[in-house]
Design an enzyme around this catalytic site. Structure first.
Site, mmCIF file in Angstrom:
data_model
loop_
_atom_site.group_PDB
_atom_site.id
_atom_site.type_symbol
_atom_site.label_atom_id
_atom_site.label_comp_id
_atom_site.label_asym_id
_atom_site.label_seq_id
_atom_site.Cartn_x
_atom_site.Cartn_y
_atom_site.Cartn_z
ATOM 1 N N PRO A 115 -20.173 -6.621 42.204
ATOM 2 C CA PRO A 115 -21.300 -6.147 41.386
ATOM 3 C C PRO A 115 -20.808 -5.543 40.081
ATOM 4 C CG PRO A 115 -21.607 -5.519 43.668
ATOM 5 C CD PRO A 115 -20.236 -6.118 43.576
ATOM 6 N N CYS A 116 -21.492 -5.870 38.986
ATOM 7 C CA CYS A 116 -20.950 -5.562 37.668
ATOM 8 C C CYS A 116 -21.501 -4.282 37.046
ATOM 9 C CB CYS A 116 -21.215 -6.729 36.719
ATOM 10 S SG CYS A 116 -22.973 -7.042 36.428
ATOM 11 N N GLN A 117 -22.455 -3.608 37.716
ATOM 12 C CA GLN A 117 -23.089 -2.458 37.070
ATOM 13 C C GLN A 117 -22.085 -1.380 36.677
ATOM 14 O OE1 GLN A 117 -24.076 -3.973 39.813
ATOM 15 N NE2 GLN A 117 -26.296 -4.189 39.906
ATOM 16 N N TYR A 119 -19.158 -1.739 35.575
ATOM 17 C CA TYR A 119 -18.386 -2.113 34.390
ATOM 18 C C TYR A 119 -19.264 -2.371 33.171
ATOM 19 C CZ TYR A 119 -15.001 -3.101 38.113
ATOM 20 O OH TYR A 119 -14.186 -3.011 39.202
#
Length: 416
Positions: A115-117, A119
């Site tokens: 999950p990219c949140q 970064y």
């Protein structure tokens, strides 16, 4: 060549690799709704490959329910979707399930991106601590444990470009160091989805690692070029809807297939339109939408929140996110990035047709991400999927981008 999809989401990454000829072994995903989507999509591929597509069409038309669909496919199809978080607590169980599925066969490739949140530049800007305390910052460590366990020839790791700068590059350096210690050459490249034919401004970083004994050339991943299409191509054949209208299951197209829909494989012969469904809006929001569309049509300018009449301004923040109401413009070559926030409201994704006066539908969002129309996004409860679908679509890797990356990877692998 067999692959495992980690942090699989709705399966956009996997769809691209499947199209390129790779064989999925397992999908690992924590979101229950996304797991149902993966099971449904995997069922689609099984039925198509066994000349039983008519059964899947019956499901899209609402003639059979989800339980009936799943009862027709072999159990291992459904068991390949593993609804567990990737963690020290669950990894041994995940490994056991995967080993049951593959026996003594090797895993050739691992794909996926945590999950990219944690970064995301926007996420860090909104969080008081810049998301430094977010445990998702360290999910790359878990990814590395799968590399160590299965020792694939190659891996493909996708994430937001903010990964490169998060905590002054600490996490990106750790990823490189950790995976190199596992015996991989590790390279990365910044890509934009529009370079692969996706009608969206979606910037990502792709990290690829391959075993040192492979004669692999990274440059081909960057060699992408596509004819340019306008965003309006995704709207042309869809029925006009007002806010709160639409059908979850089967409805009819109003026009034939156009060149972009054919190129992107969005309409691929099934011609069964589902999830062209919109959310309702307040009268105030619809008034703002009209202002935003009219401003673009009149002067090709985006709406600045501070330019709204005072009676329409309800947000206290007047210094940031001033483009929070934004039109998906139809006569340009790409839209703004589709993100998971679309599940909360549609203000950033206003339909360009002022007569419809709404935010985009689930199907329109899926098309911006290059998902084919026969791709059905599930909810935990059958038929209650609008919010869950928006979230899955916003978090997904565009299948068209994934397919072109997969094709380049396959070309460069032994026996590819």
């Amino acid at each position: 060549m067999r692959y495992i999809d980690l942090f699989a989401g709705a399966g956009g990454f996997s769809e691209g690799f499947k199209r390129a000829g790779f064989e999925p072994v397992a999908f690992v995903e924590v979101d229950p709704a996304a797991c149902f989507t993966l099971k449904t999509r995997h069922s689609y591929h099984y039925l198509k490959e066994n000349n039983k597509s008519d059964i899947y069409i019956k499901y899209l038309k609402g003639e059979i329910n989800r339980e009936q669909l799943y009862s027709i496919v072999p159990s291992h199809i459904l068991e390949s979707v593993i609804n567990l978080s990737i963690s020290d607590e669950n990894n041994s169980k995940i490994f056991q399930i995967v080993e049951k599925l593959i026996g003594r066969k090797d895993i050739d490739v691992i794909v996926g991106g945590p999950p990219c949140q944690a970064y995301s530049l926007v996420g860090r800007a909104r969080d008081r601590n810049g998301m430094r305390d977010d445990p998702r910052n360290y999910l790359y460590i878990q990814y590395g444990k799968f590399l160590k366990k299965y020792s694939p020839k190659l891996f493909v790791f996708e994430n937001v470009t903010g990964l490169l700068s998060a905590e002054k590059g600490k996490h990106f350096k750790n990823i490189q160091d950790d995976y190199r210690k596992l015996g991989y050459v590790v390279e990365h490249v910044k890509v934009e989805a529009k370079e692969f034919g996706v009608l969206q401004n979606r910037k990502r970083v792709i990290i690829i690692g391959w075993k040192k004994d492979l004669n692999f050339s990274f440059g081909r991943i960057k060699e992408q070029s596509s004819e340019e299409y306008e965003v309006g191509k995704i709207f042309k054949d869809l029925p006009k809807l007002s806010a709160g209208e639409g059908k979850d299951k089967y409805c009819n197209y109003v026009d034939g297939i156009n060149d972009y829909l054919r190129f992107a494989k969005i309409r691929n012969g099934f011609d069964v339109l589902t999830q062209h469904i919109t959310r309702p809006h307040t009268e105030q929001d619809k008034e703002i939408y009209r202002i935003a569309v009219e401003k673009w049509k009149r002067s090709k300018e985006r709406l600045d929140y501070n330019d709204l009449p005072e009676r329409l301004k309800t947000h206290k923040n007047r210094n940031a996110f001033l483009d929070r109401f934004k039109v998906v413009v139809d006569n340009v070559n790409y839209s703004q990035t589709v993100v998971a926030h679309i599940a909360k409201d549609g203000h950033y994704y206003i339909h360009p047709d002022i007569e419809q006066n709404r935010s985009i539908s689930v199907r329109e969002a899926a098309r911006l991400q290059s998902f084919p129309d026969d791709y059905y996004f599930e909810g935990v409860k059958e038929g209650k999927s609008r919010t869950a679908a928006f979230k899955q679509i916003g978090n997904a890797v565009p299948p068209l981008m994934a397919e072109k990356i997969a094709a380049a990877v396959k070309y460069l692998l032994p026996n590819g």
